[in-house]
Enzyme design. Structure first.
Site, short mmCIF file in Angstrom:
data_model
loop_
_atom_site.label_atom_id
_atom_site.label_comp_id
_atom_site.label_asym_id
_atom_site.label_seq_id
_atom_site.Cartn_x
_atom_site.Cartn_y
_atom_site.Cartn_z
N VAL A 185 0.90 -1.09 0.10
CA VAL A 185 0.10 -0.04 0.22
C VAL A 185 0.99 1.16 0.13
CG1 VAL A 185 -1.64 1.35 1.11
CG2 VAL A 185 -1.96 -1.22 1.26
N PRO A 186 1.22 1.70 -1.23
CA PRO A 186 2.36 2.50 -1.39
C PRO A 186 2.18 4.03 -0.94
CG PRO A 186 1.39 2.50 -3.37
CD PRO A 186 0.58 1.37 -2.34
N CYS A 187 2.18 4.13 0.51
CA CYS A 187 2.24 5.69 1.01
C CYS A 187 3.41 6.38 0.91
CB CYS A 187 1.89 5.50 2.57
SG CYS A 187 2.98 4.41 3.21
N HIS A 188 4.49 5.59 0.26
CA HIS A 188 5.89 6.53 0.05
C HIS A 188 5.60 7.31 -1.19
CE1 HIS A 188 6.08 2.45 -2.31
NE2 HIS A 188 6.94 3.19 -3.08
#
Length: 184
Positions: free
Chosen positions: A136-139
């Site tokens: 879940v690519p919060c970056h």
């Protein structure tokens, strides 16, 4: 009683804590992040159980896919996930999953996708509460003027992940030498 199985996982970017519940990944987060206790408590309360160290087929698959991601051989993940949070947090995390590999989005633009403009702090907070990092690519969420802001794994890790996805230094040695040059 079913338990959340957890296992530490060393990566080129730091140590993750990977966890599964039943047949889904419920945790893939930086082991030494500041909110570790809060995140772990939310997941355990939300699933009504506790952690036990071990491994599972889901954890093994997650680690294999993450290793391929770190070498640049994988851009998408096909692991079943079980996100544990409020309805609002789930909406933010679903929007994160929709962000394509190699792209970024500002907090303001993410807010416009999931809530009223005035909810930017709530969106940033939900982004920070994500317990399934990378997958879940919060970056991929950055400041409006392109600056890197807040990341559970630290700003250097966020920068490294974005550089990896941009194809800068896909070889680990190149990646780290490029980062070292930037730091000097």
């Amino acid at each position: 009683m079913r338990r959340i199985i957890i296992r530490p996982f060393s990566t080129p970017f730091g140590e993750l804590l990977v966890g599964s519940y039943e047949q889904a990944l419920c945790l893939c987060d930086w082991r030494y992040r500041r909110m570790r206790t809060t995140i772990d408590g939310r997941i355990q309360r939300g699933l009504g159980t506790s952690f036990v160290e071990g491994t599972s087929p889901v954890i093994e698959t997650a680690m294999e896919q993450l290793e391929a991601y770190f070498t640049g051989a994988r851009k998408d993940f096909d692991i079943p996930v079980r996100m544990v949070g409020t309805e609002f947090q789930l909406r933010v995390w679903d929007a994160l999953v929709a962000l394509p590999y190699g792209s970024t989005l500002s907090y303001a633009a993410l807010t416009e996708r999931v809530a009223e403009r005035t909810a930017i702090r709530a969106v940033a907070s939900a982004n920070g509460a994500n317990a399934i990092s990378i997958i879940v690519p919060c970056h991929r969420v950055i400041g409006s003027s392109g600056e890197l802001m807040g990341y559970a794994g630290g700003i250097p890790t966020k920068r490294s992940l974005l550089r990896l996805e941009a194809g800068i230094g896909a070889d680990r040695a190149d990646l780290f030498s490029a980062l070292n040059e930037e730091a000097q």
